[in-house]
Write a protein that holds these residues in place. Structure first.
Motif, short mmCIF file in Angstrom:
data_model
loop_
_atom_site.label_atom_id
_atom_site.label_comp_id
_atom_site.label_asym_id
_atom_site.label_seq_id
_atom_site.Cartn_x
_atom_site.Cartn_y
_atom_site.Cartn_z
N UNK A 140 0.47 -1.27 0.04
CA UNK A 140 -0.52 0.02 -0.05
C UNK A 140 1.41 1.00 -0.29
N UNK A 141 2.44 1.26 -0.51
CA UNK A 141 3.31 2.10 -0.47
C UNK A 141 2.62 3.34 1.04
N UNK A 142 2.72 1.83 2.44
CA UNK A 142 2.91 3.19 3.79
C UNK A 142 3.63 2.74 4.42
N UNK A 143 4.90 2.54 3.44
CA UNK A 143 6.11 1.14 4.11
C UNK A 143 6.68 2.45 4.95
N UNK A 144 7.56 4.28 4.97
CA UNK A 144 8.16 5.05 5.55
C UNK A 144 6.73 5.64 6.78
N UNK A 145 5.07 4.93 6.85
CA UNK A 145 4.50 5.59 8.08
C UNK A 145 4.80 4.59 8.59
N UNK A 146 4.77 3.37 7.93
CA UNK A 146 5.08 2.00 9.32
C UNK A 146 6.04 2.49 10.20
N UNK A 147 7.70 2.63 9.36
CA UNK A 147 9.04 2.71 9.69
C UNK A 147 8.86 3.87 11.07
N UNK A 148 7.70 5.30 10.72
CA UNK A 148 8.01 6.28 11.21
C UNK A 148 6.89 5.93 12.63
N UNK A 149 6.11 5.70 12.34
CA UNK A 149 5.44 5.15 13.64
C UNK A 149 6.11 4.05 14.98
N UNK A 150 6.34 3.26 14.07
CA UNK A 150 7.25 2.26 15.07
C UNK A 150 8.64 2.57 15.45
N UNK A 151 9.58 3.77 14.33
CA UNK A 151 10.30 4.01 14.92
C UNK A 151 11.62 3.12 14.80
N UNK A 152 11.53 2.52 13.20
CA UNK A 152 12.85 1.37 13.31
C UNK A 152 12.47 0.98 11.34
N UNK A 153 13.94 1.06 11.20
CA UNK A 153 14.01 0.26 9.80
C UNK A 153 13.10 -1.48 9.84
N UNK A 154 12.49 -1.22 9.78
CA UNK A 154 11.53 -2.84 10.37
C UNK A 154 11.41 -4.00 8.60
N UNK A 155 12.23 -3.10 7.86
CA UNK A 155 11.24 -4.12 6.22
C UNK A 155 13.00 -4.73 5.91
N UNK A 156 13.86 -4.59 6.93
CA UNK A 156 15.08 -5.52 6.40
C UNK A 156 15.38 -5.11 4.96
N UNK A 157 16.34 -6.48 4.02
CA UNK A 157 16.48 -5.65 2.54
C UNK A 157 15.69 -4.44 2.00
N UNK A 158 14.30 -4.71 1.91
CA UNK A 158 13.26 -3.67 1.34
C UNK A 158 13.09 -2.46 2.02
N UNK A 159 14.14 -2.62 3.17
CA UNK A 159 14.04 -1.05 3.70
C UNK A 159 14.24 0.60 2.50
N UNK A 160 14.62 -0.13 2.00
CA UNK A 160 15.03 1.04 0.89
C UNK A 160 13.44 1.68 0.49
N UNK A 161 11.97 0.90 0.41
CA UNK A 161 10.99 1.40 0.10
C UNK A 161 10.64 2.30 0.21
N UNK A 162 11.52 2.46 1.53
CA UNK A 162 11.21 3.89 1.99
C UNK A 162 10.90 5.35 1.14
N UNK A 163 11.91 4.89 -0.09
CA UNK A 163 11.24 6.23 -0.32
C UNK A 163 10.84 6.77 -1.73
N UNK A 164 10.14 5.02 -2.41
CA UNK A 164 9.52 4.84 -3.82
C UNK A 164 7.70 5.68 -2.61
N UNK A 165 8.03 5.48 -1.49
CA UNK A 165 6.34 5.80 -1.03
C UNK A 165 6.69 7.41 -0.48
N UNK A 166 7.56 7.39 0.00
CA UNK A 166 7.60 9.58 -0.82
C UNK A 166 7.39 9.68 -1.98
N UNK A 167 7.66 9.74 -3.20
CA UNK A 167 7.70 9.73 -4.22
C UNK A 167 6.46 9.14 -5.14
N UNK A 168 5.14 8.69 -4.16
CA UNK A 168 4.34 7.97 -4.48
C UNK A 168 3.67 8.98 -4.02
N UNK A 169 3.49 8.94 -2.48
CA UNK A 169 3.03 10.18 -1.88
C UNK A 169 3.06 11.78 -2.59
#
Length: 404
Positions: A140-169
């Motif tokens: 759902x392109x909410x990777x960065x939202x989950x990271x922010x509320x969890x205060x954690x890099x919580x997607x392992x080797x897909x952590x870098x997808x946060x930037x794709x979420x930013x652009x999509x928003x």
């Protein structure tokens, strides 16, 4: 002597940027961004037990800032596309359809492979288990939202997808702003929005509420995108970029000096560097767009290598981090260091090998999937599609991260 007899070599060279004209150098800018991000990605364990190693490690670490270059470039390109298409039929539908055809096929195919297929094939060694546990936010392109509320890099080797979420928003909100505002008002919104984003991020980082949110949350990272948007709007004014260009001769050295000082000292400095580097890249972009085709900067970004990297940059960005666990059983920096008998040489070989694999995977993705999907864009014409299809970004990113 008539004008026709004057040596054509004495005539002024055309500018790099001309409305509706092809700008191959922008692919080179994108190529530089993915090159430095890729070097950063595979150099995190680079040895620092010598002065040379420390200097090289610092240089590789600065590749982390390639994501800001992706953001600035995306903001510039997307805004230009939207402004030039404003007033035409199906403004929103065509833009969103064309963006979806560029982004979604690779993104969702990659998610399916990493989150479902690979974990199913090898359940005893779940390489992407963190991503699988939090996959709702990836889909759902909410990777960065989950990271922010969890205060954690919580997607392992897909952590870098946060930037794709930013652009999509950004793609979902910014078209409405441009549609509702005049160009002059949109320019003010872009400048004020970039400043507010930077200030809000710095204040939030200073509060200590979360160490991750200032790095990934869209509202805190859209300053780079809006800086690129401001350049696209300013270049279409009667004065063009000349007022900005004069300021770049002060902004660039000042921001570069402070940004490098923070990097050498390894200081977070309340995320101030997150704004310094977009300003640095914006200066470079302004210089390129106002340069002539004969300028050294134009030649640099027109290099075939950089342009080729730019063409495949989106897939390179998507695949580079997942390739680390996928190849760990047969390829590692430690194994190569043992093979050649030198730690630094082994790590350099690892960086070269992984970069080559990333490029190969991206080329395969382009010819097997992406290029076929892009052909469907002809059903959703835009202003650029009839005059300058090259202006549309070929990546992502890139986009774009503190690249994790």
């Amino acid at each position: 002597m008539s004008a026709n007899n004057i040596d054509s070599s004495q005539s002024p060279a055309p500018k790099v940027w001309q409305l509706g004209k092809h700008i191959p150098q922008l692919d080179g800018v994108r190529g530089l961004a993915i090159l430095i991000v890729t070097l950063y990605r595979f150099s995190k364990e680079f040895p620092t037990d010598s002065l040379v190693g420390k200097i090289m490690h610092l240089g590789f670490t600065l590749g982390d800032r390639g994501v800001e270059l992706f953001f600035v470039l995306s903001g510039f390109l997307i805004t230009g596309i939207l402004v030039d298409a404003k007033g035409q039929q199906h403004f929103f539908k065509n833009f969103l359809a064309r963006r979806s055809l560029r982004i979604f096929p690779l993104y969702f195919t990659a998610l399916f492979l990493f989150v479902i297929v690979f974990n199913w094939l090898n359940p005893s060694r779940p390489m992407f288990d963190l991503a699988q546990q939090n996959q709702f936010y990836l889909w759902t392109y909410l990777t960065n939202v989950k990271m922010s509320f969890a205060n954690d890099w919580c997607f392992g080797y897909l952590d870098h997808f946060w930037s794709l979420a930013v652009e999509e928003h950004f793609y979902l909100v910014w078209p409405f702003v441009l549609f509702l505002c005049s160009q002059r008002t949109a320019l003010r919104v872009a400048c004020c929005g970039a400043a507010l984003s930077a200030v809000a991020r710095i204040l939030y980082a200073k509060s200590g509420e979360s160490a991750v949110a200032p790095d990934v949350l869209t509202i805190f990272r859209c300053d780079a995108l809006l800086i690129g948007a401001a350049i696209a709007l300013q270049i279409r004014t009667p004065n063009g970029l000349q007022p900005i260009k004069r300021a770049t001769y002060v902004i660039f050295p000042a921001c570069l000096a402070v940004g490098l000082a923070f990097a050498v000292a390894d200081k977070r400095a309340y995320t101030i560097s997150h704004t310094l580097w977009p300003l640095i890249w914006a200066c470079v972009l302004v210089w390129l767009l106002t340069a002539s085709q004969r300028h050294l900067l134009a030649h640099l970004f027109n290099l075939a290598l950089l342009r080729k990297l730019g063409k495949f940059s989106y897939a390179m960005y998507v695949f580079q981090s997942p390739l680390i666990p996928l190849t760990a059983g047969v390829l590692s920096a430690s194994a190569l260091s043992s093979l050649v008998g030198n730690n630094m040489a082994g790590h350099l070989l690892y960086i070269a090998a992984m970069s080559s694999l990333t490029y190969a995977a991206a080329v395969l993705s382009w010819y097997a999937l992406e290029s076929h999907c892009l052909k469907l864009k002809e059903w959703f014409p835009s202003h650029q599609s009839a005059t300058a299809p090259h202006l549309e970004p070929s990546e992502k990113m890139v986009s774009p991260l503190r690249a994790q």
